[in-house]
Design a protein around this motif. Structure first.
Motif, PDB file in Angstrom:
ATOM      1  N   GLY A   9       4.670  10.802  -8.067  1.00  0.00           N
ATOM      2  CA  GLY A   9       4.874  10.702  -9.511  1.00  0.00           C
ATOM      3  C   GLY A   9       6.159   9.992  -9.885  1.00  0.00           C
ATOM      4  O   GLY A   9       6.548   9.984 -11.047  1.00  0.00           O
ATOM      5  N   ALA A  10       6.823   9.386  -8.891  1.00  0.00           N
ATOM      6  CA  ALA A  10       8.100   8.729  -9.188  1.00  0.00           C
ATOM      7  C   ALA A  10       8.328   7.564  -8.244  1.00  0.00           C
ATOM      8  O   ALA A  10       7.915   7.592  -7.087  1.00  0.00           O
ATOM      9  CB  ALA A  10       9.249   9.716  -9.039  1.00  0.00           C
ATOM     10  N   LEU A  11       8.995   6.554  -8.755  1.00  0.00           N
ATOM     11  CA  LEU A  11       9.483   5.455  -7.932  1.00  0.00           C
ATOM     12  C   LEU A  11      10.888   5.850  -7.518  1.00  0.00           C
ATOM     13  O   LEU A  11      11.825   5.781  -8.322  1.00  0.00           O
ATOM     14  CB  LEU A  11       9.491   4.141  -8.733  1.00  0.00           C
ATOM     15  N   ALA A  12      11.025   6.332  -6.279  1.00  0.00           N
ATOM     16  CA  ALA A  12      12.305   6.908  -5.861  1.00  0.00           C
ATOM     17  C   ALA A  12      12.553   6.651  -4.379  1.00  0.00           C
ATOM     18  O   ALA A  12      11.609   6.553  -3.592  1.00  0.00           O
ATOM     19  CB  ALA A  12      12.304   8.412  -6.123  1.00  0.00           C
ATOM     20  N   GLN A  67       0.817  -1.204   0.000  1.00  0.00           N
ATOM     21  CA  GLN A  67       0.000   0.000   0.000  1.00  0.00           C
ATOM     22  C   GLN A  67       0.857   1.264   0.000  1.00  0.00           C
ATOM     23  O   GLN A  67       0.596   2.200  -0.763  1.00  0.00           O
ATOM     24  CB  GLN A  67      -0.938   0.016   1.219  1.00  0.00           C
ATOM     25  N   TYR A  68       1.875   1.308   0.858  1.00  0.00           N
ATOM     26  CA  TYR A  68       2.715   2.493   0.914  1.00  0.00           C
ATOM     27  C   TYR A  68       3.434   2.711  -0.413  1.00  0.00           C
ATOM     28  O   TYR A  68       3.477   3.832  -0.926  1.00  0.00           O
ATOM     29  CB  TYR A  68       3.736   2.414   2.049  1.00  0.00           C
ATOM     30  N   GLY A  69       3.998   1.645  -0.963  1.00  0.00           N
ATOM     31  CA  GLY A  69       4.737   1.778  -2.216  1.00  0.00           C
ATOM     32  C   GLY A  69       3.883   2.333  -3.335  1.00  0.00           C
ATOM     33  O   GLY A  69       4.279   3.261  -4.052  1.00  0.00           O
ATOM     34  N   VAL A  70       2.677   1.793  -3.498  1.00  0.00           N
ATOM     35  CA  VAL A  70       1.781   2.270  -4.553  1.00  0.00           C
ATOM     36  C   VAL A  70       1.363   3.711  -4.281  1.00  0.00           C
ATOM     37  O   VAL A  70       1.415   4.570  -5.164  1.00  0.00           O
ATOM     38  CB  VAL A  70       0.556   1.342  -4.691  1.00  0.00           C
TER      39      VAL A  70
END
Length: 145
Positions: A29-32, A19-22
């Protein structure tokens, strides 16, 4: 990841939470790595509170051979957007090293990141890991680092 909606006290809890990751990716707006710097971002928690996690029989059947996921987002105008990844593509050793370097540089600066990289590269030959630990701590330069 794990089915965990919080509360999040430590970054590792957030990193392991589906949940947190999504929610963090949608909010930023970024996977960082920076998504885990603050665990109390109201927009992230609002998204977590609005989401539902469902188990997919097909993904479960393919696990661990494949590790897929699907995310569906319902937009404010009623439209839905779905993205599916049938399998996670593992990071290459180069990608892991690059992400490590970027994360360390954000904390210790470029010179600190180079000290850590040098220590990691020399790890098999080091008689004492204190050299590496000092580099990670931002400790003073040492000849044997």
């Amino acid at each position: 990841g794990c089915d965990f909606s919080g509360p999040f006290v430590r970054p590792l809890q957030a990193k392991m939470s589906i949940q947190y990751g999504v929610a963090a990716v949608l909010a930023s707006g970024a996977l960082a790595e920076s998504n885990y710097a603050r665990l109390d971002v109201p927009a992230v928690q609002r998204l977590i509170d609005a989401m539902r996690l469902d188990v997919d029989a097909g993904f479960t059947q393919n696990f661990p051979r494949q590790q897929g996921a699907s995310v569906t987002v319902r937009l404010a105008d009623g439209r839905t957007v779905t993205r599916t990844l049938p399998d996670v593509v593992p990071a290459t050793p180069h990608e892991v090293a690059q992400r490590c370097h970027e994360a360390v540089a954000a904390r210790l600066g470029t010179a600190g990141a180079e000290r850590v990289r040098t220590g990691l590269d020399r790890l098999p030959a080091l008689a004492d890991v204190d050299v590496l630990l000092m580099a990670c701590d931002g400790g003073p330069d040492r000849e044997d680092a």
